[in-house]
Design an enzyme around this catalytic site. Structure first.
Site, mmCIF file in Angstrom:
data_model
loop_
_atom_site.group_PDB
_atom_site.id
_atom_site.type_symbol
_atom_site.label_atom_id
_atom_site.label_comp_id
_atom_site.label_asym_id
_atom_site.label_seq_id
_atom_site.Cartn_x
_atom_site.Cartn_y
_atom_site.Cartn_z
ATOM 1 N N HIS A 188 -16.277 -24.574 -9.698
ATOM 2 C CA HIS A 188 -16.167 -25.281 -8.395
ATOM 3 C C HIS A 188 -15.233 -24.337 -7.472
ATOM 4 O O HIS A 188 -14.593 -24.858 -6.525
ATOM 5 C CB HIS A 188 -15.324 -26.624 -8.548
ATOM 6 C CG HIS A 188 -15.872 -27.629 -9.638
ATOM 7 N ND1 HIS A 188 -16.906 -28.581 -8.988
ATOM 8 C CD2 HIS A 188 -15.604 -27.718 -10.900
ATOM 9 C CE1 HIS A 188 -17.504 -29.144 -10.294
ATOM 10 N NE2 HIS A 188 -16.547 -28.693 -11.192
ATOM 11 N N SER A 318 -19.140 0.019 7.810
ATOM 12 C CA SER A 318 -18.746 -0.610 9.206
ATOM 13 C C SER A 318 -18.956 0.532 10.233
ATOM 14 O O SER A 318 -18.380 1.770 9.888
ATOM 15 C CB SER A 318 -17.471 -1.208 9.162
ATOM 16 O OG SER A 318 -17.233 -1.694 10.650
#
EC number: 4.2.1.2
Length: 467
Positions: A188, A318
């Site tokens: 989870h 980037s």
């Protein structure tokens, strides 16, 4: 010098580029279906050539086609298979749903080239007829689905399965290499009990092993060929031995286990074999997407993420942030998996939409099927070569996160009970304490007991990586 020549079919004459081998029906399709840029896949074109080659051989053996014509057709087909005439097959995917125009494209090219090989002049002396000779004992309705299955089976066997096995082997080696590295588990997206990094990766390996079984299970149906069914599956205008012999011939020349379909009505009316096989490809895409997501999450950082593993730094990430490196192989793999899942929807719709004796979504189905195979094969090769082989553990980070986890308290359940263990975890979390400090403050156990019972390496169980 004339730039066009006149070719004719049952609808009359039409101008065709003088330097091209195709004929009237191909030209009509070019003019009537100027839709998008997707062309019939080269592998499908070559599968059509294989089918025509096999048919010519069997028709000759059965005394239905002269040795001279059959030999010329086979030689022309071999030239197509060698890539010499790839530019002679310009038709769009978006054409007749039976693939008739691409079948006739092949018939016309082989007929004109075979006629040339027999001394004829292109477009003037038709020594080999596209319908009567190249298409003998055939209909587009059985030829095109046959070529679809030939192209699909060869692509799965030669492209996809080898890359799947290679990636599985790489991850299996990583699983064994990292078998002793205890790390925190996560469920989870929250901290859970420990396992080893090897155990975690072994789950990926098992996923891929199951995917391989599912794909291999689908192959026998794909190996069934419609050829011999002709127009509606009855075998009209074919020799009684033709269907079996032509499947046997295709098996010989491709070294693949092709057989004649036991029910030609199913083979013509449905795309069920490819629907099922692509379902297995969709399953593989789902597994690869999960694996790629796990890898990029585990490698997130380098300082502010999970950072339990490192992956290769392949290129700058980037245009504005200096030094940034991104999990680009994972991103490429997840994108192509999305495309495969989209292809599956289209294939399911096409497969479900056939009417009566013929499915007429075939060009779209095979286009998407072969694209999925190519994407998955290339994607696995790239991911394996540029990412998976370079996965390495960051042991210091793994140990840091393991020792900070509150879920180690689960080891106390069998000694002091769930409620007291939960109280320890909540106190540690609320007050910023270690589990040991919280346990001692509550007085539920001694320091010696805590050290003896809370040992992560003893919490990973006996389940070995790989089984």
């Amino acid at each position: 010098m004339n730039t066009v020549r006149s070719e004719k079919d049952s609808m009359g004459a039409i101008d065709v580029p003088a330097d091209k081998l195709w004929g009237a029906q191909t030209q009509r399709s070019l003019e009537h279906f100027r839709i998008s840029t997707e062309k019939m896949p080269t592998s499908l074109i070559h599968a059509l050539a294989l089918t025509k080659r096999a048919a010519a051989k069997v028709n000759e053996d059965l005394g239905l086609l002269s040795e001279e014509k059959a030999s010329a057709i086979r030689q022309a087909a071999d030239e197509v298979l060698a890539g010499q005439h790839d530019d002679e097959f310009p038709l769009a995917i978006w054409q007749t749903g039976s693939g008739t125009q691409s079948n006739m494209n092949m018939n016309e090219v082989l007929a004109n080239r075979a006629s040339e090989l027999l001394g004829g002049v292109r477009g003037m002396e038709r020594k080999v007829h596209p319908n009567d000779d190249v298409n003998k004992s055939q209909s587009s309705n059985d030829v095109f689905p046959t070529a679809m299955h030939v192209a699909a089976l060869l692509a799965l066997r030669k492209q996809l399965i080898p890359q799947l096995k290679t990636l599985t082997q790489t991850l299996s080696e990583k699983s064994r290499a990292f078998a002793d590295i205890v790390k925190i588990g996560r469920t989870h997206l929250q901290d859970a009990t420990p396992l080893t990094l090897g155990q975690e990766i072994s789950g990926w390996v098992a996923m891929l092993e199951h995917n391989l079984k599912h794909i291999e299970y689908s192959l026998p149906h794909v190996a069934e060929l419609a050829l011999g069914g002709t127009a509606v599956g009855t075998g009209l205008n074919t020799h009684p031995e033709y269907a079996r012999r032509v499947a046997d011939e295709l098996a010989v020349i491709t070294c693949a286990p092709f057989v004649t379909a036991p029910n030609k009505f199913e083979a013509l009316a449905t795309c069920d074999a490819l629907v099922q096989a692509h379902g297995a490809l969709k399953g593989l895409a789902a597994s690869l997407m999960k694996i790629a997501n796990d890898v990029r999450w585990l490698a997130s950082g380098p300082r502010c993420g999970i950072g339990e593993i490192s992956i290769p730094e392949n290129e700058p990430g980037s245009s504005i942030m200096p030094g940034k490196v991104n999990p680009t192989q994972c991103e490429a793999l997840t994108m192509l998996c999305c495309q495969v899942m989209g292809n599956d929807v289209a294939i399911n719709m096409g497969g479900a939409s056939g009417n009566f004796e013929l499915n007429v979504f075939r060009p779209m189905v095979i286009h998407n099927f072969l694209q999925s195979v190519r994407l998955l094969a290339d994607g696995m090769e790239s991911f394996n070569k540029h990412c998976a082989v370079g996965i390495e553990p960051n042991r210091e980070r793994i140990n840091q996160l393991l020792n900070e986890s509150l879920m180690l308290v689960t080891a106390l359940n069998t000694h002091i009970g769930y409620d007291k263990a939960a109280e320890i975890a909540k106190k540690a979390h609320k007050e910023g304490l270690t589990l040991k400090a919280a346990a001692l403050a509550l007085g539920y156990l001694s320091e010696a007991e805590f050290d003896r019972w809370v040992r992560p390496e003893q919490m990973v169980g006996s389940m070995k990586a790989g089984g």
